[in-house]
Design an enzyme around this catalytic site. Structure first.
Site, short mmCIF file in Angstrom:
data_model
loop_
_atom_site.label_atom_id
_atom_site.label_comp_id
_atom_site.label_asym_id
_atom_site.label_seq_id
_atom_site.Cartn_x
_atom_site.Cartn_y
_atom_site.Cartn_z
CD GLN A 1 0.29 -2.45 3.80
OE1 GLN A 1 1.09 -1.82 3.11
NE2 GLN A 1 -0.89 -1.94 4.16
CD GLU B 1 -2.92 1.00 2.43
OE1 GLU B 1 -2.85 0.04 3.22
OE2 GLU B 1 -3.84 1.84 2.46
CG ASN C 1 -9.61 -1.73 1.44
OD1 ASN C 1 -9.31 -2.90 1.69
ND2 ASN C 1 -9.35 -0.73 2.28
CD GLU C 2 -10.18 -2.45 6.12
OE1 GLU C 2 -10.14 -1.36 6.70
OE2 GLU C 2 -9.51 -3.44 6.49
CE1 TYR D 1 -3.30 -6.11 8.89
CE2 TYR D 1 -5.56 -5.33 8.70
CZ TYR D 1 -4.29 -5.45 8.18
OH TYR D 1 -3.99 -4.93 6.94
CD GLU E 1 -6.05 -4.68 4.23
OE1 GLU E 1 -5.94 -4.29 5.40
OE2 GLU E 1 -6.48 -3.98 3.29
O1 AHR Z 1 -3.00 -2.54 6.20
C1 AHR Z 1 -3.30 -1.34 6.83
C2 AHR Z 1 -4.78 -0.96 6.71
O2 AHR Z 1 -5.54 -1.89 7.40
C3 AHR Z 1 -5.36 -0.97 5.34
O3 AHR Z 1 -5.12 0.19 4.64
C4 AHR Z 1 -6.82 -1.14 5.60
O4 AHR Z 1 -7.49 -1.79 4.55
C5 AHR Z 1 -6.85 -1.90 6.90
O5 AHR Z 1 -7.69 -1.31 7.83
#
Ligand code: AHR
Length: 524
Positions: A375, A25, A172-173, A270, A326
């Site tokens: 990432q 990103e 995205n999101e 995450y 992600e």
């Molecule tokens: O990876 C960091 C961020 O996490 C990304 O930009 C977003 O899609 C997610 O919230």
């Protein structure tokens, strides 16, 4: 002693190579500095891409790369990033640190990076703040091979041939940074935007003389050749309400077709050891937090099962792939760094997170078809860290490197028994996790994790047939669970040969050190 039973005669499906994908990103020092330094840099580069980084990534066999975001994607206007660099618009990267984004890395540079890596392209479009026309024109710019305004513009910018866009994310999101939409609202927008994400790939001509079988085959080949597969924005973690709402609205009054309408549904997850607010340090954690973190990593299994069960209601044949684009650990940024840059260190704990998660993905190969570690460089659970002209490989890198043998292989039936539970208080985890696959080269790859920070574990492996030998054995571990690689000591945690195994009448027995990730390659 734990036991691992493998039935090498029962293939459970293909582990798509794209499950080992990555995400880059416009965030912190991922693209700029980490990957792209520009042609005039003193750091050795090819067309602006760091040679050291590209070489290291090539060793991972990166199958696919997602770009330009993330949250950045829904604010990205692709026309800012084409044409002569001196004319490119400078904008503020509002999401990530408020720094100036000079757009020197744009569509052409991303395609060049993927060319150098030899990987598939996953472009994420802007649904949150961009127009349908903008998204449609980007696809035309990248993929149309004929006479059209966007194809002409691409040619003026020096690229005659269209590129192949393998995957295209329609937002995205969008439940959050991509527009704060409700599932129903997003699904309606998805229906509209995806209509104009045209497939410009060349279709094979149908011959009237063709037999039905041939026609069928041609149709199948045509599907395969489709240049664009669409990714619909899926849920955050366990937001099952989103998954239900999006699918219900997306498929309401539509013909239930998948390819060309919705090929994948995404999922973001995450691991924050101390929750979203506090997150927790990447390097300073106690025994309890170790187990807490790994327990959270194991949650991926349940998330996939439950989202997949909802998907089954609309797609029982599992034609829509789950795209976990992600995943990884998200800690507090390293002290002294810009909090908006999400720069964090990477320890043996991250090696375990990677090993556990990839084993889970393998086991769900019937549904999980793409994934992207967040990432690639210098951001979150990165595989590489850079500082000026220096670059180091993280423990996560070494795990991804060992696991590359699973890419494209057939998942084999396997199960572990007599596995102890280890942990502290409510943070209890199985001591061992595993997955097994059979590659086209006939080699069986076994990947095992020992989650305990207290003790080694002996594992007895039995296959249906006897006579298998260990042809190669590798390990990522360190005695200290906090061990990491630094620019001064880049080789503290690396992939090493492993020799603590015996082959006997009944199978293979190995002793796994505490906090370790092991790969065995077996053949007769
Ligand atoms: O990876 C960091 C961020 O996490 C990304 O930009 C977003 O899609 C997610 O919230």
């Amino acid at each position: 002693m734990a036991k691992l039973k493998i039935n090498e005669y029962h293939k459970k499906g293909k582990i798509e190579p794209e499950v080992y994908g990555h995400f880059s990103e416009h965030l912190g020092r991922c693209i700029y500095e980490g990957i792209y330094v520009g042609e005039d840099s003193d750091i050795p580069n090819v067309n602006g891409m760091r040679v050291d980084v590209v070489e290291a990534l090539k060793e991972l066999k990166v199958p696919v790369l997602r770009w330009p975001g993330g949250c950045f994607a829904d604010e990205y206007h692709w026309k800012d990033g084409i044409g002569p660099k001196e004319n490119r618009k400078k904008i503020i990267n509002t999401h990530w640190g408020g720094v100036v984004e000079d757009n020197s890395f744009g569509t052409h540079e991303f395609m060049e990076l993927c060319r150098q890596l030899g990987c598939k392209t996953y472009v994420n479009g802007n649904l949150g703040s961009g127009t349908v026309q903008e998204m449609s024109e980007w696809v035309e710019y990248m993929t149309f091979d004929g006479v059209s305004p966007m194809a002409e513009l691409r040619k003026q910018n020096g690229r005659e041939e269209p590129w192949k866009v393998d995957f295209f994310g329609v937002g995205n999101e969008n439940w959050g940074c991509g527009g704060n939409m409700t599932p129903e609202h997003y699904a309606n927008e998805y229906r509209r935007y995806q209509t104009y994400v045209r497939d410009y790939s060349i279709k094979p001509e149908e011959d009237d003389e063709d037999s039905d079988d041939k026609k069928k085959k041609k149709k199948k080949d045509e599907e395969e050749k489709k240049s664009i597969r669409k990714v619909c924005c899926g849920a955050n973690v366990d937001d099952y309400h989103w998954t239900k709402g999006v699918l219900k609205t997306a498929f309401d009054h539509t013909e239930k077709k998948f390819h060309g309408f919705m090929d994948y549904l995404s999922l973001h997850y995450y691991v924050h050891p101390e929750g979203w607010e506090i997150k927790g340090s990447a390097t300073k954690f106690d025994d309890k937090v170790w187990y807490k973190t790994l327990k959270k990593a194991l949650k991926m299994d349940k998330l996939i099962q439950r989202h997949s069960a909802i998907m089954d209601q609309y797609d029982p044949k599992k034609k829509i792939g789950l795209c976990v684009d992600e995943w990884g650990a998200w800690y507090k940024n390293e002290p002294g760094t810009n909090p908006g840059f999400l720069y964090q260190q990477n320890t043996v704990r991250d090696a375990l997170i990677a090993g556990i998660t990839l084993n889970i993905f393998n086991k769900h190969c019937d549904r999980v078809k793409i994934a992207a570690l967040a990432q690639m460089v210098n951001v979150l659970q990165a595989v590489l860290l850079t500082e000026g002209d220096q670059m180091i490989k993280t423990p996560t890198y070494h795990v991804m490197h060992m696991y590359r043998h699973h890419q494209g292989a057939q998942l084999l039936e396997s199960s572990a028994s007599d596995v102890e539970t280890v942990g502290i208080g409510k943070w209890q985890v199985p001591k061992i996790t595993e997955s097994v696959s059979l590659g086209e080269d006939g080699m069986i790859t076994v990947t095992l994790n020992n989650l305990s920070i207290e003790s080694e574990e002996t594992v007895e492996i039995a296959l249906a047939d006897k006579g298998y030998q260990v042809k190669e054995a590798r390990i990522v571990t360190a005695d200290d669970m906090h061990a990491m690689n630094t620019f001064d000591q880049p080789e503290t945690v690396t992939e090493k040969d492993f020799s603590d195994y015996q082959t006997g009448e009944e199978g293979i027995t190995l002793t796994m050190p505490k906090n370790s990730v092991i790969e065995l390659r077996l053949a007769k």
